[in-house]
Design an enzyme around this catalytic site. Structure first.
Site, PDB file in Angstrom:
ATOM      1  N   GLU A  23      -4.677   3.411  -8.559  1.00 12.10           N
ATOM      2  CA  GLU A  23      -5.952   4.061  -8.204  1.00 12.10           C
ATOM      3  C   GLU A  23      -6.103   5.411  -8.884  1.00 12.10           C
ATOM      4  OE1 GLU A  23      -6.785   4.492  -3.984  1.00 12.10           O
ATOM      5  OE2 GLU A  23      -8.569   5.691  -4.425  1.00 12.10           O
ATOM      6  N   HIS A  34       0.830  -1.205   0.000  1.00  7.93           N
ATOM      7  CA  HIS A  34       0.000   0.000   0.000  1.00  7.93           C
ATOM      8  C   HIS A  34       0.870   1.262   0.000  1.00  7.93           C
ATOM      9  CE1 HIS A  34      -2.828   2.838   2.232  1.00  7.93           C
ATOM     10  NE2 HIS A  34      -3.512   2.491   1.165  1.00  7.93           N
ATOM     11  N   ARG A  35       0.822   2.004  -1.102  1.00  4.10           N
ATOM     12  CA  ARG A  35       1.672   3.197  -1.306  1.00  4.10           C
ATOM     13  C   ARG A  35       3.150   2.799  -1.230  1.00  4.10           C
ATOM     14  NH1 ARG A  35      -1.719   7.330   2.739  1.00  4.10           N
ATOM     15  NH2 ARG A  35      -3.749   6.374   2.358  1.00  4.10           N
ATOM     16  N   HIS A  38      -1.030  10.407  -2.710  1.00  6.81           N
ATOM     17  CA  HIS A  38      -2.340  10.042  -2.175  1.00  6.81           C
ATOM     18  C   HIS A  38      -3.282  11.230  -2.075  1.00  6.81           C
ATOM     19  CE1 HIS A  38      -5.342   9.421   0.991  1.00  6.81           C
ATOM     20  NE2 HIS A  38      -5.431   8.213   0.475  1.00  6.81           N
ATOM     21  N   ASP A  59      -1.333   5.601  -6.029  1.00 15.03           N
ATOM     22  CA  ASP A  59      -2.458   6.545  -6.090  1.00 15.03           C
ATOM     23  C   ASP A  59      -2.051   7.647  -7.062  1.00 15.03           C
ATOM     24  OD1 ASP A  59      -4.112   5.450  -3.952  1.00 15.03           O
ATOM     25  OD2 ASP A  59      -2.631   6.239  -2.545  1.00 15.03           O
ATOM     26  N   GLN A  90      -8.039   0.490  -9.825  1.00 13.02           N
ATOM     27  CA  GLN A  90      -9.003   0.581  -8.726  1.00 13.02           C
ATOM     28  C   GLN A  90      -9.466   2.025  -8.603  1.00 13.02           C
ATOM     29  OE1 GLN A  90      -7.060   0.734  -4.886  1.00 13.02           O
ATOM     30  NE2 GLN A  90      -5.080   1.164  -5.809  1.00 13.02           N
ATOM     31  N   GLU A 145       1.158  -0.513  -4.913  1.00 13.34           N
ATOM     32  CA  GLU A 145      -0.046   0.292  -5.091  1.00 13.34           C
ATOM     33  C   GLU A 145       0.331   1.730  -5.390  1.00 13.34           C
ATOM     34  OE1 GLU A 145      -3.963   2.298  -3.402  1.00 13.34           O
ATOM     35  OE2 GLU A 145      -2.066   2.342  -2.325  1.00 13.34           O
TER      36      GLU A 145
HETATM   37  O1  G3P Z   1      -6.718   1.771  -2.592  1.00  9.57           O
HETATM   38  C1  G3P Z   1      -7.008   1.053  -1.439  1.00  9.57           C
HETATM   39  C2  G3P Z   1      -6.846   2.010  -0.346  1.00  9.57           C
HETATM   40  O2  G3P Z   1      -5.600   2.600  -0.568  1.00  9.57           O
HETATM   41  C3  G3P Z   1      -7.914   3.044  -0.405  1.00  9.57           C
HETATM   42  O3  G3P Z   1      -7.685   4.012   0.510  1.00  9.57           O
HETATM   43  O4  G3P Z   1      -7.213   6.343   0.975  1.00  9.57           O
HETATM   44  O5  G3P Z   1      -5.396   4.663   1.171  1.00  9.57           O
HETATM   45  O6  G3P Z   1      -6.226   5.343  -1.062  1.00  9.57           O
HETATM   46  P1  G3P Z   1      -6.573   5.129   0.373  1.00  9.57           P
HETATM   47 CA    CA Z   2      -5.206   3.836  -2.619  1.00 12.63          CA
END
Ligand code: G3P
Ligand code: CA
Length: 268
Positions: A127, A18-19, A60, A47, A163, A45
């Site tokens: 994302e 995540h990130r 993000h 964003d 996503q 991941e």
């Molecule tokens: O993309 C999954 C999760 O990352 C969604 O929340 O705010 O961390 O982008 P956020």
């Molecule tokens: Ca995300």
């Protein structure tokens, strides 16, 4: 039209950094993505936000304030301006236990730079953030992925997953290229419920859902799975939560600590 093999098989449990490995390094920097790869994440991941002059960058927030030494909206700054900023020092101050002098002065990466850097050596879980603020973001994303041979008839199934919280953004991508696997993100404030109708609607364009993990239960996970959808909850950082979700039948999850999930998966 999406091939549900390999990474997209419902039998897999995907480890999504995540990130990047953002528990250990400043989110959305090359070192954070490198670390996720080293920690055996199946995906990094990303964003996406878009600059004033139309470049997709990995960040993000819609604003620069939290993760750089800049201020204000991304959309009101050019890439050249954003490239002046320090995207690493904030992390050293916020997380002294993981601070590293090399994080100081790290730059905000563009999508292009990340794809150039990693090529086909990682998988990307991307994302579209605030797509209503950034008209044309989906076209630009697909054009960039295509240029890097990461989507298209010859691409590995699951090399890229897109996503979004925005159904409109996902439907747009689906319209542009129905071969790209999509995941509908969901946010629940109360214990999560989802109807058969909602799941059937999501199934028309997406291969899975991504809910916040802390409001779902076994029945929710099983209902999603019965509809033939994958389920990748976010953001799961504790091993006990990882184990519980795996027991309920999730097909992957987002974590800031891909090493922990790797250990949990290895111990099974
Ligand atoms: O993309 C999954 C999760 O990352 C969604 O929340 O705010 O961390 O982008 P956020
Ligand atoms: Ca995300």
């Amino acid at each position: 039209q999406v091939k549900r093999t390999g990474l997209l098989s419902p039998d897999r449990i995907l480890n999504v950094g995540h990130r990047g490995a953002s528990g250990y390094a400043p989110e959305h920097t090359i070192p954070a993505y490198e670390l996720a790869k080293d920690m055996k994440a199946d995906y990094i991941e990303l964003d996406l936000q878009m600059t004033k002059d139309g470049h997709l960058i990995c960040m993000h927030d819609e604003t620069l304030d939290r993760t750089t030494n800049g201020t204000g909206y991304v959309k009101e700054h050019t890439l050249a301006e954003i490239k002046q900023l320090d995207a690493g020092s904030w992390f050293n101050e916020a997380y002294p236990q993981y601070a590293n002098p090399e994080y100081k002065g790290l730059k905000v990466p563009t999508l292009e730079e990340v794809l150039d850097h990693f090529g086909h050596s990682v998988n990307y879980y991307i994302e579209t953030k605030s797509p209503e603020t950034y008209p044309g973001m989906e076209e630009k994303l697909l054009e960039t992925l295509k240029r890097h041979h990461l989507i298209g008839p010859n691409a590995k199934p699951g090399q890229v997953i897109i996503q979004s919280f925005s159904p409109d953004s996902l439907k747009k991508v689906h319209h542009l290229d129905p071969g790209i696997p999509l995941v509908q993100l969901l946010w629940y404030e109360q214990p999560a419920q989802i109807t058969d109708r909602e799941l059937s609607e999501i199934h028309t364009y997406a291969i899975g859902v991504g809910p916040n993990f802390n409001k779902i239960d076994r029945a929710y996970v099983q209902k999603v799975r019965q509809h033939g959808l994958l389920i990748h909850p976010y953001t799961v950082n504790e091993k006990a939560d990882m184990k519980r979700l795996i027991d309920w039948g999730v097909t992957g999850m987002f974590t800031n600590f891909p090493d922990r999930l790797h250990e949990v998966l290895k111990e099974r």
